[in-house]
Design a protein around this motif. Structure first.
Motif, short mmCIF file in Angstrom:
data_model
loop_
_atom_site.label_atom_id
_atom_site.label_comp_id
_atom_site.label_asym_id
_atom_site.label_seq_id
_atom_site.Cartn_x
_atom_site.Cartn_y
_atom_site.Cartn_z
N GLY A 232 0.88 -1.14 0.13
CA GLY A 232 -0.16 -0.05 0.20
C GLY A 232 0.91 1.18 0.03
N ALA A 233 2.21 0.95 0.07
CA ALA A 233 3.12 2.14 0.27
C ALA A 233 2.80 3.28 0.97
CB ALA A 233 3.34 2.70 -1.45
N HIS A 234 2.55 3.09 2.20
CA HIS A 234 2.23 4.27 3.34
C HIS A 234 3.79 4.91 3.44
CE1 HIS A 234 -0.82 1.78 5.71
NE2 HIS A 234 -1.09 1.83 4.51
N LEU A 235 4.81 4.31 3.56
CA LEU A 235 6.07 5.02 3.69
C LEU A 235 6.34 6.13 4.62
CD1 LEU A 235 6.83 4.95 -0.30
CD2 LEU A 235 7.05 3.00 1.42
N ASN A 236 5.62 6.05 5.60
CA ASN A 236 5.24 7.48 6.64
C ASN A 236 4.50 6.93 7.86
OD1 ASN A 236 4.99 9.76 7.96
ND2 ASN A 236 4.40 10.63 5.90
N PRO A 237 5.04 6.98 9.12
CA PRO A 237 4.37 6.44 10.11
C PRO A 237 2.90 7.49 10.22
CG PRO A 237 6.42 6.43 10.71
CD PRO A 237 6.41 7.08 9.30
N ALA A 238 3.08 8.71 10.02
CA ALA A 238 1.85 9.68 9.76
C ALA A 238 0.73 9.17 8.94
CB ALA A 238 2.32 11.12 9.50
N VAL A 239 1.21 8.71 7.73
CA VAL A 239 -0.08 7.96 6.75
C VAL A 239 -0.54 6.73 7.50
CG1 VAL A 239 0.00 6.93 4.62
CG2 VAL A 239 1.18 8.90 5.01
N VAL B 144 3.34 24.27 14.10
CA VAL B 144 2.03 24.55 13.15
C VAL B 144 2.47 24.31 11.85
CG1 VAL B 144 0.55 26.52 12.50
CG2 VAL B 144 1.18 26.20 14.67
N SER B 145 3.61 24.51 11.38
CA SER B 145 4.17 24.50 9.98
C SER B 145 4.12 22.98 9.54
CB SER B 145 5.52 25.15 9.74
OG SER B 145 5.44 26.44 9.84
N GLU B 146 4.51 22.26 10.28
CA GLU B 146 4.64 20.62 10.33
C GLU B 146 3.21 20.13 10.33
OE1 GLU B 146 6.84 18.74 9.25
OE2 GLU B 146 8.26 20.27 8.72
N ILE B 147 2.37 20.45 11.28
CA ILE B 147 1.02 20.29 11.33
C ILE B 147 0.16 20.37 10.14
CG2 ILE B 147 -1.39 20.45 12.35
CD1 ILE B 147 0.42 20.82 15.05
N VAL B 148 0.22 21.59 9.43
CA VAL B 148 -0.33 22.13 8.33
C VAL B 148 0.09 21.29 7.16
CG1 VAL B 148 -0.94 24.06 6.80
CG2 VAL B 148 -1.07 24.38 9.22
N ALA B 149 1.32 21.18 6.91
CA ALA B 149 1.63 20.51 5.70
C ALA B 149 1.25 19.04 5.65
CB ALA B 149 3.52 20.64 5.70
N GLY C 289 11.12 22.94 6.17
CA GLY C 289 11.73 22.05 5.18
C GLY C 289 10.73 20.93 4.83
N TYR C 290 9.49 21.07 5.38
CA TYR C 290 8.45 19.82 5.11
C TYR C 290 8.82 18.48 5.40
CZ TYR C 290 9.76 19.37 0.15
OH TYR C 290 10.41 19.15 -0.99
N ALA C 291 9.20 18.23 6.47
CA ALA C 291 9.51 16.64 6.80
C ALA C 291 8.35 15.97 6.73
CB ALA C 291 10.16 16.73 8.25
N MET C 292 7.16 15.96 7.12
CA MET C 292 6.00 15.56 7.21
C MET C 292 6.03 13.95 7.67
SD MET C 292 4.29 17.22 4.15
CE MET C 292 5.42 16.63 2.75
N SER C 293 7.22 13.41 8.15
CA SER C 293 7.12 12.20 8.19
C SER C 293 8.69 11.80 9.36
CB SER C 293 7.54 11.44 7.16
OG SER C 293 7.84 9.93 7.28
N ILE D 265 0.14 14.57 14.49
CA ILE D 265 -1.04 15.40 14.68
C ILE D 265 -1.64 15.90 13.34
CG2 ILE D 265 -1.74 17.55 15.72
CD1 ILE D 265 0.44 17.57 17.74
N GLY D 266 -0.88 16.38 12.58
CA GLY D 266 -1.48 16.77 11.03
C GLY D 266 -2.25 15.72 10.50
N GLY D 267 -1.32 14.51 10.46
CA GLY D 267 -1.90 13.29 9.75
C GLY D 267 -3.27 12.74 10.45
N ALA D 268 -3.42 12.84 11.76
CA ALA D 268 -4.50 12.49 12.49
C ALA D 268 -5.52 13.40 12.33
CB ALA D 268 -4.41 12.21 13.90
N LEU D 269 -5.29 14.65 12.25
CA LEU D 269 -6.44 15.55 12.25
C LEU D 269 -6.86 15.61 10.65
CD1 LEU D 269 -4.94 18.88 13.68
CD2 LEU D 269 -6.57 17.39 14.76
#
Length: 235
Positions: A60-67, A135-140, A182-186, A222-226
């Motif tokens: 399923g290629a999540h490749l990201n704990p947030a996903v 906040v930047s990381e949550i929004v991204a 730097g938009y880590a997001m993961s 947090i961003g992913g859960a929201l």
């Protein structure tokens, strides 16, 4: 292939190519030195494309704990599989970062700036303000996960679509929202390589900025859960 191995390989490919483009742009005496943010954003988009395309049919290629967490919050992925997926993603991120360092190791020797060396492994804020950075990381991450959930509905798996839309999504986030942190997001993209920075024998390196390390981890989760909660609201 086992889905956990798919997540490991896919995340390793993503981090190898994504951190690789950062190293190519920032380290001295590379072919891409000083080529700028657009090259970094495009390189990360292609890294996502390769990672997702390679293992979408396997895991399923999540490749990201947030996903993975977001899909579980949305009720589209079993919670009992989340720990295994996260472990595979984190190990894959560490492996990808290690391979990137191996390829560019001579350029680390010729680069003097310790901050630059750290930046090839993990993100850092352009202006350090932890609440704002969070906040930047949550929004991204909200944008990333909400768009992914919208793309793959109703099947709710990255394997339900081609990898190109996800790559274009990451490119758009990078050029629009990547200027602050730097938009880590993961965590697999940021914490796993940060651990490798601390472990590897990199000449002239600094500390791994553990005081900031929690921001991309907590922000992405947090961003992913929201995003998952917003996606499942009964409208």
């Amino acid at each position: 292939m086992n889905p956990l191995m798919g997540e490991f390989i896919g995340t390793a490919l993503l981090v190898l190519l994504g951190n690789g483009v950062v190293a190519n742009v920032l380290l001295k005496n590379t072919k891409g030195h000083n080529s700028g943010l657009i090259v970094v954003a495009f390189g990360w988009a292609m890294a996502v494309f390769v990672g997702v395309f390679s293992v979408a049919a396997i895991s399923g290629a999540h490749l990201n704990p947030a996903v993975s967490v977001a899909l579980a919050v949305a009720g589209k992925f079993p919670w009992d599989k989340v720990p295994g997926y996260i472990a595979a993603q984190m190990l894959g991120g560490m492996a990808g970062a290690g391979l990137m360092w191996l390829i560019y190791r001579k350029h680390y020797e010729t680069t003097d700036c310790a901050d630059t060396k750290l930046a090839t492994f993990c993100t850092g804020p352009a202006i350090r303000s932890l609440p704002g950075n969070l906040v930047s990381e949550i929004v991204a991450t909200f944008v990333l996960v909400f768009a992914i959930l919208s793309m793959v509905a109703p099947k709710m798996s990255l394997g339900a679509i081609d990898a190109l839309p996800v790559a274009l999504l990451v490119l758009g986030i990078g050029v629009s929202l990547g200027g602050t942190t730097g938009y880590a997001m993961s965590p697999a993209r940021d914490l796993a390589p940060r651990i490798m920075h601390a472990i590897l024998p990199i000449p002239g390196k600094r500390d791994s900025d553990w005081g900031y390390a929690w921001v991309p981890v907590v922000g992405s989760l947090i961003g992913g859960a929201l995003a998952a909660l917003a996606f499942t609201l009964p409208l």
